[in-house]
Design a protein around this motif. Structure first.
Motif, mmCIF file in Angstrom:
data_model
loop_
_atom_site.group_PDB
_atom_site.id
_atom_site.type_symbol
_atom_site.label_atom_id
_atom_site.label_comp_id
_atom_site.label_asym_id
_atom_site.label_seq_id
_atom_site.Cartn_x
_atom_site.Cartn_y
_atom_site.Cartn_z
ATOM 1 N N VAL A 279 0.865 -1.180 0.000
ATOM 2 C CA VAL A 279 0.000 0.000 0.000
ATOM 3 C C VAL A 279 0.896 1.223 0.000
ATOM 4 C CG1 VAL A 279 -1.802 1.269 1.223
ATOM 5 C CG2 VAL A 279 -1.793 -1.222 1.288
ATOM 6 N N ASN A 280 0.828 1.987 -1.090
ATOM 7 C CA ASN A 280 1.692 3.161 -1.252
ATOM 8 C C ASN A 280 3.155 2.806 -0.997
ATOM 9 O OD1 ASN A 280 -0.527 4.904 -1.814
ATOM 10 N ND2 ASN A 280 -0.953 5.031 0.380
ATOM 11 N N GLY A 281 3.560 1.635 -1.520
ATOM 12 C CA GLY A 281 4.955 1.222 -1.444
ATOM 13 C C GLY A 281 5.344 0.467 -0.189
ATOM 14 N N SER A 287 -0.023 -4.961 11.375
ATOM 15 C CA SER A 287 0.854 -4.276 12.326
ATOM 16 C C SER A 287 1.182 -2.855 11.879
ATOM 17 C CB SER A 287 2.146 -5.073 12.521
ATOM 18 O OG SER A 287 2.826 -5.211 11.291
ATOM 19 N N LEU A 288 1.210 -2.632 10.567
ATOM 20 C CA LEU A 288 1.487 -1.289 10.043
ATOM 21 C C LEU A 288 0.222 -0.441 9.943
ATOM 22 C CD1 LEU A 288 4.046 -2.141 7.199
ATOM 23 C CD2 LEU A 288 4.551 -1.041 9.385
ATOM 24 N N GLY A 289 -0.925 -1.073 10.179
ATOM 25 C CA GLY A 289 -2.190 -0.336 10.148
ATOM 26 C C GLY A 289 -2.628 0.076 8.756
ATOM 27 N N ASN A 290 -2.097 -0.607 7.726
ATOM 28 C CA ASN A 290 -2.449 -0.226 6.354
ATOM 29 C C ASN A 290 -3.172 -1.346 5.604
ATOM 30 O OD1 ASN A 290 -0.417 -2.060 5.916
ATOM 31 N ND2 ASN A 290 0.799 -0.747 4.580
ATOM 32 N N SER A 291 -3.720 -2.303 6.341
ATOM 33 C CA SER A 291 -4.432 -3.403 5.682
ATOM 34 C C SER A 291 -5.934 -3.145 5.724
ATOM 35 C CB SER A 291 -4.121 -4.735 6.363
ATOM 36 O OG SER A 291 -4.644 -4.747 7.677
ATOM 37 N N PHE A 292 -6.641 -3.685 4.746
ATOM 38 C CA PHE A 292 -8.099 -3.607 4.750
ATOM 39 C C PHE A 292 -8.665 -4.836 4.069
ATOM 40 C CE2 PHE A 292 -6.159 -0.661 1.723
ATOM 41 C CZ PHE A 292 -6.559 -1.156 0.494
ATOM 42 N N LEU A 293 -9.898 -5.160 4.411
ATOM 43 C CA LEU A 293 -10.555 -6.356 3.898
ATOM 44 C C LEU A 293 -11.273 -6.055 2.593
ATOM 45 C CD1 LEU A 293 -12.051 -7.620 7.277
ATOM 46 C CD2 LEU A 293 -10.051 -8.532 6.094
ATOM 47 N N PRO A 294 -11.626 -7.093 1.817
ATOM 48 C CA PRO A 294 -12.343 -6.865 0.559
ATOM 49 C C PRO A 294 -13.574 -5.978 0.715
ATOM 50 C CG PRO A 294 -11.644 -9.133 0.679
ATOM 51 C CD PRO A 294 -11.293 -8.519 1.995
ATOM 52 N N THR A 299 -16.632 -0.888 -0.189
ATOM 53 C CA THR A 299 -17.472 0.192 0.358
ATOM 54 C C THR A 299 -16.728 1.511 0.485
ATOM 55 O OG1 THR A 299 -16.880 -0.384 2.637
ATOM 56 C CG2 THR A 299 -18.836 -1.463 1.694
ATOM 57 N N GLY A 300 -15.395 1.440 0.470
ATOM 58 C CA GLY A 300 -14.610 2.657 0.706
ATOM 59 C C GLY A 300 -14.449 2.945 2.182
ATOM 60 N N ASN A 301 -14.872 1.998 3.031
ATOM 61 C CA ASN A 301 -14.799 2.193 4.480
ATOM 62 C C ASN A 301 -13.400 1.840 4.996
ATOM 63 O OD1 ASN A 301 -15.558 2.641 7.131
ATOM 64 N ND2 ASN A 301 -16.386 0.567 7.395
ATOM 65 N N ASN A 302 -12.412 2.599 4.540
ATOM 66 C CA ASN A 302 -11.032 2.432 5.005
ATOM 67 C C ASN A 302 -10.342 3.795 4.960
ATOM 68 O OD1 ASN A 302 -9.265 2.691 2.371
ATOM 69 N ND2 ASN A 302 -10.967 1.330 1.792
ATOM 70 N N HIS A 303 -9.235 3.917 5.662
ATOM 71 C CA HIS A 303 -8.566 5.221 5.763
ATOM 72 C C HIS A 303 -7.412 5.353 4.775
ATOM 73 C CE1 HIS A 303 -6.196 2.515 8.274
ATOM 74 N NE2 HIS A 303 -5.175 3.344 8.119
#
Length: 486
Positions: A279-281, A287-294, A299-303
């Motif tokens: 995610v962005n390299g 643990s890095l807080g940059n994961s999201f589920l399908p 839905t776009g419900n991620n940061h």
């Protein structure tokens, strides 16, 4: 026509011509999910990649038996021989039976695969459904001298195996290097060597998922299930074994050792692995807080991303990167991919309305061959998609009256798009699946032209603006009016 397909083999670290062991039959085994949580995007990328491979092999005329397992027991925390079973731990926290956890996440996994338009595998076996087969394999390894029992647990003897076989043949590392880079783990005192791994683990009284065996009550090691199930359904040796690249160092290395120790053969001729997500390299991880589920992606419900994207767009985005390349999620890449997907599917929607002319001004057969060449080069979907964008340009030009194709090439163009967009890439237009839509839009354009001819510009503008609002753009030119998806 016969196609010469080349596949990158992790085992030999080079592309090799694909020659099945028993053509036209092809056996393919892919390591499936451990069903203790929602399927993550890394899993999805792997299974979409192997769906592409499954689809293309089937298109080439091979009779593919695609086996993808479900791990519902034996996978311990940290992928080691110590710690709690991932499913049992989740069951305890939720105060449910382990099989309730398994059922919930297996159903969820299959739903996500269906949303992504993945074809189901031929066989989807479970670890708990093959305890007997796993016990039998352990017996063979003990009889062949490659395993030993300690107080109800059975371990694989890596150093003894390596004396006559190459344990690191898949991961490319020698035993000394592996030993130096292996940390001491809990339960190590039972093992003869630091690299030895569990085939059968004695269950503690509080362990929820356990079965009787010749060595006492316990449960199978994580690596054993894939050897048992691939052997049962595909034989001593089969064509393709796949999974994520993260499985190479340990899981697949141990699988090979188990199979060779049992039947003297590396289980697969071609080892195929998908690369990781970033995610962005940055590597995607919890643990890095940059994961999201399908679902969070849809839905776009991620940061991370500015908006949500449809399942077919995400599938298209994943296929725009080669399966062996790192796939990076980022706003710019996703937005560019969305535009490309709309362009491709808009052109696909025009196919039904294309009209042939007597002349022919384009070699569609050559373009079709380029599509095959792309897929024959280790399933190179990014190059295939580039060729399909060229096909889209041709479709748009014919639709606008700027390029002439005869009947034969019109039909060839339709065949090309249906083969590679629908059958091979597994894409579908989520909004315009109705094949009658082009006819409806052409009729609306005709009504607008009549309004313009009658100088009823208010109606003409209302039709144009109304179509714009629902995602279709009209373009007037000397050749007439054409429509396209915005």
């Amino acid at each position: 026509m016969k196609q010469n397909l080349f596949v990158y083999n992790t085992l030999t670290r080079k592309k090799e011509q694909f020659e099945p062991l028993n053509a036209p039959h092809v056996g393919m085994y892919v390591c499936g999910p451990t069903v203790y949580s929602d399927v993550h995007l890394g899993n999805c990328r792997t299974y979409i990649s192997f769906d592409l491979i499954f689809r293309y092999l089937t298109h080439l005329g091979y009779k593919v038996r695609y086996v993808r397992n479900v791990t519902d027991a034996g996978h311990l925390e940290g992928d080691t021989d110590e710690g709690e079973d991932k499913i049992s731990k989740k069951a305890k926290l939720a105060r449910l039976e382990p099989m309730e956890i398994v059922q919930k996440y297996t159903v969820g996994f299959r739903e996500v695969m269906k949303i992504f338009n993945n074809l189901p595998p031929s066989i989807e076996p479970t670890a708990t459904g093959h305890i007997i087969e796993q016990i039998e394999l352990v017996k063979v390894m003990l009889d062949n001298g490659f395993a030993y029992e300690v107080d109800g647990s059975v371990y694989f003897d890596v150093e003894k195996y390596n004396a006559t076989h190459d344990y690191g043949m898949l991961n490319g590392r020698n035993l000394e290097e592996l030993l130096n880079n292996t940390r001491t783990l809990g339960g190590q005192q039972e093992k003869h060597g630091k690299l030895d791994f569990a085939l059968w683990i004695k269950a503690k009284p509080e362990h929820l998922m356990k079965w009787p065996s010749p060595w006492g009550v316990g449960f199978p090691g994580w690596h054993l299930e894939c050897s048992a199930m691939s052997h049962k359904y595909l034989g001593d040796q089969f064509d393709i074994h796949g999974g994520g690249l993260d499985l190479v160092p340990t899981h697949h290395t141990n699988e090979i050792a188990q199979n060779v120790a049992c039947c003297g053969k590396n289980p697969a001729k071609y080892w195929v692995h998908t690369n990781m997500l970033t995610v962005n390299g940055q590597k995607m991880s919890k643990s890095l807080g940059n994961s999201f589920l399908p679902d969070e992606l849809f839905t776009g419900n991620n940061h991370i991303l500015n908006k949500g994207y449809s399942p077919m767009m995400v599938r298209f985005f994943m296929l725009q990167a080669h399966y062996r390349s790192t796939l990076d999620f980022g706003n710019e890449a996703m937005e560019a991919s969305e535009k490309g997907f709309k362009r491709l599917m808009t052109a696909f929607g025009l196919l039904g309305g294309l009209k042939a002319s007597g002349a022919n001004e384009y070699d569609v057969a050559a373009l079709k061959q380029k599509c095959y060449e792309a897929m024959n080069d280790d399933f190179n979907s990014p190059v295939l998609i580039a060729e399909l964008f060229e096909a889209s340009r041709v479709i748009n030009s014919v639709h606008a009256g700027k390029l002439k194709l005869d009947v034969e090439n019109i039909e060839l163009l339709k065949e090309l798009m249906n083969t590679f967009v629908i059958d091979v890439l597994g894409l579908k237009d989520e909004h315009t699946e109705n094949e009658e839509l082009p006819k409806v839009l052409d009729f609306i354009v005709k009504l607008r032209n009549e309004a313009k001819g009658n100088k009823d510009y208010a109606t003409s503008d209302r039709i144009r603006d109304g179509l714009q609002k629902i995602g279709f753009q009209l373009k007037d030119s000397k050749e007439g009016t054409t429509w396209s998806k915005v």
